[in-house]
Design an enzyme around this catalytic site. Structure first.
Site, PDB file in Angstrom:
ATOM      1  N   SER A  74      -3.557   4.744  -3.079  1.00 57.46           N
ATOM      2  CA  SER A  74      -4.069   5.547  -4.115  1.00 57.46           C
ATOM      3  C   SER A  74      -5.304   6.305  -3.556  1.00 57.46           C
ATOM      4  O   SER A  74      -5.938   6.967  -4.135  1.00 57.46           O
ATOM      5  CB  SER A  74      -4.380   5.061  -5.383  1.00 57.46           C
ATOM      6  OG  SER A  74      -3.174   4.796  -5.971  1.00 57.46           O
ATOM      7  N   VAL A 118       0.865   9.618   3.235  1.00 59.54           N
ATOM      8  CA  VAL A 118       1.582   8.608   3.814  1.00 59.54           C
ATOM      9  C   VAL A 118       2.919   8.598   3.367  1.00 59.54           C
ATOM     10  O   VAL A 118       3.801   8.384   4.118  1.00 59.54           O
ATOM     11  CB  VAL A 118       0.907   7.353   3.504  1.00 59.54           C
ATOM     12  CG1 VAL A 118       0.967   6.732   2.149  1.00 59.54           C
ATOM     13  CG2 VAL A 118       1.358   6.004   4.666  1.00 59.54           C
ATOM     14  N   ASP A 119       3.221   8.934   2.163  1.00 58.05           N
ATOM     15  CA  ASP A 119       4.588   9.010   1.487  1.00 58.05           C
ATOM     16  C   ASP A 119       5.551  10.236   2.507  1.00 58.05           C
ATOM     17  O   ASP A 119       6.590   9.816   2.842  1.00 58.05           O
ATOM     18  CB  ASP A 119       4.569   9.707   0.107  1.00 58.05           C
ATOM     19  CG  ASP A 119       5.816   9.453  -0.720  1.00 58.05           C
ATOM     20  OD1 ASP A 119       6.692   8.808  -0.387  1.00 58.05           O
ATOM     21  OD2 ASP A 119       5.999   9.831  -1.758  1.00 58.05           O
TER      22      ASP A 119
END
Length: 171
Positions: A120, A36-37
């Site tokens: 995470s 996602v980053d």
């Protein structure tokens, strides 16, 4: 429970959502990465990287805010989730802090609608069946004390994660 109507769980690409803010499951450098980053950095454009370089990183469990740039959001809230190492290194508390600090930063910046990924649970290997209850608990507890955020979306990256969050949210 009233607060549950303010939580929406969807199976979607977080970079396409029209909300005030999205949360980025970032790494501590804030300079982009995988999952996602990387998707958020690619969609927001190079200006995001420049702003993140100026911030200078973020410790695990904390959060930082930037503009949304080319995304359909006003803000991106970057939080650094813990890397799962078996649960013996305070990972659950660090993950809870990600949600609390992101929501606090959202309120401080006038955010009314916010979308979270499943922090995470991708590259950092935090088991979703442990992470999802933490996320839902922190959001619900936040709603008990704060009414300024009107809607929290949890944007799941797979059908499997979506199904688990839906099941837990219904309990």
């Amino acid at each position: 429970m009233m607060a549950n109507t303010r939580i929406e769980i969807i199976n979607a690409d977080i970079t396409t959502l029209h909300v005030d803010a999205i949360v980025n499951a970032a790494n501590s450098s804030l300079l982009g990465g995988g999952g996602v980053d990387g998707a958020i950095h690619r969609a927001a454009g190079p200006e995001l990287l420049k702003e993140c370089e100026e911030i200078g990183g973020c410790p695990t469990g904390e959060a930082r805010i930037t503009k949304g740039y080319k995304l359909p959001v006003k803000f991106i809230i970057h939080t650094v989730g813990p890397v799962w190492t078996g649960g013996t290194r305070n990972e659950a508390d660090q993950l809870a802090s990600c949600y609390r600090n992101s929501l606090t930063l959202a309120v401080e910046n006038g955010v009314k609608t916010i979308a979270f990924p499943s922090i995470s649970t991708g590259a950092y290997r935090f088991p979703v069946d442990i992470a999802a209850p933490i996320a839902l608990r922190e959001i619900r507890q936040f709603f008990q004390k704060n009414t300024s955020i009107k809607r929290v979306i949890i944007a799941c990256f797979s059908e499997e994660v979506f199904d688990l969050y839906k099941k837990l949210a219904a309990e």
